[in-house]
Design a protein around this motif. Structure first.
Motif, PDB file in Angstrom:
ATOM      1  N   GLN A   1      10.797  68.485 100.970  1.00 61.48           N
ATOM      2  CA  GLN A   1      11.704  68.600  99.828  1.00 61.48           C
ATOM      3  C   GLN A   1      11.574  69.976  99.187  1.00 61.48           C
ATOM      4  O   GLN A   1      10.471  70.450  98.920  1.00 61.48           O
ATOM      5  CB  GLN A   1      11.389  67.517  98.803  1.00 61.48           C
ATOM      6  CG  GLN A   1      12.270  67.580  97.554  1.00 61.48           C
ATOM      7  CD  GLN A   1      12.121  66.371  96.687  1.00 61.48           C
ATOM      8  OE1 GLN A   1      12.365  65.251  97.115  1.00 61.48           O
ATOM      9  NE2 GLN A   1      11.713  66.571  95.443  1.00 61.48           N
TER      10      GLN A   1
ATOM     11  N   THR B   1      20.368  64.161  99.633  1.00 58.30           N
ATOM     12  CA  THR B   1      19.262  63.274  99.986  1.00 58.30           C
ATOM     13  C   THR B   1      19.404  62.845 101.433  1.00 58.30           C
ATOM     14  O   THR B   1      20.409  62.235 101.805  1.00 58.30           O
ATOM     15  CB  THR B   1      19.256  62.024  99.081  1.00 58.30           C
ATOM     16  OG1 THR B   1      19.102  62.436  97.720  1.00 58.30           O
ATOM     17  CG2 THR B   1      18.122  61.077  99.455  1.00 58.30           C
TER      18      THR B   1
ATOM     19  N   PHE C   1      14.616  64.808 104.797  1.00 56.41           N
ATOM     20  CA  PHE C   1      14.068  65.483 103.620  1.00 56.41           C
ATOM     21  C   PHE C   1      15.198  65.735 102.631  1.00 56.41           C
ATOM     22  O   PHE C   1      16.383  65.635 102.978  1.00 56.41           O
ATOM     23  CB  PHE C   1      13.388  66.802 104.005  1.00 56.41           C
ATOM     24  CG  PHE C   1      14.324  67.832 104.611  1.00 56.41           C
ATOM     25  CD1 PHE C   1      14.814  68.875 103.850  1.00 56.41           C
ATOM     26  CD2 PHE C   1      14.714  67.746 105.938  1.00 56.41           C
ATOM     27  CE1 PHE C   1      15.676  69.825 104.391  1.00 56.41           C
ATOM     28  CE2 PHE C   1      15.576  68.683 106.501  1.00 56.41           C
ATOM     29  CZ  PHE C   1      16.053  69.735 105.726  1.00 56.41           C
ATOM     30  N   ASN C   2      14.814  66.044 101.382  1.00 55.68           N
ATOM     31  CA  ASN C   2      15.795  66.219 100.322  1.00 55.68           C
ATOM     32  C   ASN C   2      15.845  67.668  99.856  1.00 55.68           C
ATOM     33  O   ASN C   2      14.835  68.373  99.873  1.00 55.68           O
ATOM     34  CB  ASN C   2      15.464  65.325  99.122  1.00 55.68           C
ATOM     35  CG  ASN C   2      15.373  63.861  99.515  1.00 55.68           C
ATOM     36  OD1 ASN C   2      16.013  63.417 100.467  1.00 55.68           O
ATOM     37  ND2 ASN C   2      14.562  63.113  98.789  1.00 55.68           N
TER      38      ASN C   2
ATOM     39  N   THR D   1      16.786  69.576  96.371  1.00 56.57           N
ATOM     40  CA  THR D   1      17.019  69.340  94.953  1.00 56.57           C
ATOM     41  C   THR D   1      17.601  70.580  94.307  1.00 56.57           C
ATOM     42  O   THR D   1      17.602  71.666  94.894  1.00 56.57           O
ATOM     43  CB  THR D   1      15.699  68.969  94.248  1.00 56.57           C
ATOM     44  OG1 THR D   1      14.767  70.059  94.412  1.00 56.57           O
ATOM     45  CG2 THR D   1      15.093  67.704  94.854  1.00 56.57           C
TER      46      THR D   1
END
Length: 256
Positions: free
Chosen positions: A96, A164, A183-184, A186
């Motif tokens: 992330q 996401t 994986f994200n 953000t």
């Protein structure tokens, strides 16, 4: 075949020794398992190990020989190389990361043979691309890298849109490709405001209307972590009007 001799204190072969000699891995850089016949009865002081195998590639393996009552011996270091390059595998997964920031630690993909050993002699070029793309993002950075010692390392990769469940796909010519874990991405820290619901083009004086404003990062992604107050006021005011209603609102998940 590896051979181990039973010697006296002066280094002479003891031809009368017929005990059992066992081999085991000493230094194990590849986390390998030693296969084959690892315990052999000496003949005229010499034990011959003709079926030994190691399961994983690696540089600097050693073997240790033991026998009851005798001082152990350690072999010279040696390497186990993989077979023919066959497939790719992620060994450092993407994690992330904020939009536009480098994915850290650097993503790594290794080249393996058909039984999963790293081929340490492989120098194939490996290319990464976005697989699952929930935010319609773009992958930036050097996405094609030549492997060194069978491993391709991708430093400085970034994705510009939040989402996401992103994945990356690795490909290399005739090798079987690989897909990363999800994986994200953000939002980066909030930087600016933007109207997502504009005031109406034409509105009756005194009638209520709604506008929606969101906080965004420098790349235009909604900053869902922002929960500050957002105030509304006139910009242009050609009629000298007064703006009434709730003029300050606390953002929820980046939206006021």
């Amino acid at each position: 075949a590896v051979q181990v001799a039973a010697q006296d204190a002066f280094g002479n072969l003891v031809t009368g020794f017929t005990g059992s000699i066992a081999l085991a891995i000493g230094t194990n850089p590849g986390g390998a398992t030693l296969g084959g016949t690892t315990s052999v009865t000496a003949v005229a002081g010499m034990a011959t190990f003709s079926t030994l195998t190691l399961s994983n590639g690696g540089t600097g393996y050693t073997l240790v020989a033991t026998a009851t009552g005798l001082t152990t011996a350690t072999s010279a270091p040696f390497n186990i190389v993989g077979g023919v390059p066959t497939l790719l595998a992620f060994i450092v997964q993407p994690t992330q990361t904020a939009a536009g920031s480098p994915i850290t630690p650097a993503v790594q993909v290794e080249i393996r043979d058909a039984v999963g050993n790293r081929v340490i002699t492989a120098t194939n070029s490996v290319t990464l691309a976005i697989g699952n793309n929930p935010g319609a993002g773009t992958l930036s950075g050097t996405s094609t890298v030549a492997a060194v010692g069978g491993v391709a390392t991708f430093t400085g990769l970034s994705i510009d849109r939040t989402g996401t469940g992103y994945t990356l796909g690795a490909t290399s010519a005739s090798l079987t490709g690989a897909t990363s874990a999800a994986f994200n991405i953000t939002a980066a820290p909030p930087t600016l405001l933007a109207f997502t619901t504009q005031p109406p083009v034409s509105q009756t004086a005194g009638a209520a209307f709604t506008v929606v404003v969101e906080a965004r990062d420098v790349l235009g992604n909604r900053a869902t972590g922002f929960s500050g107050s957002v105030a509304i006021a006139f910009g242009a005011n050609p009629g000298g009007g007064t703006l009434s209603g709730t003029l300050t609102a606390t953002a929820v998940a980046g939206v006021a």
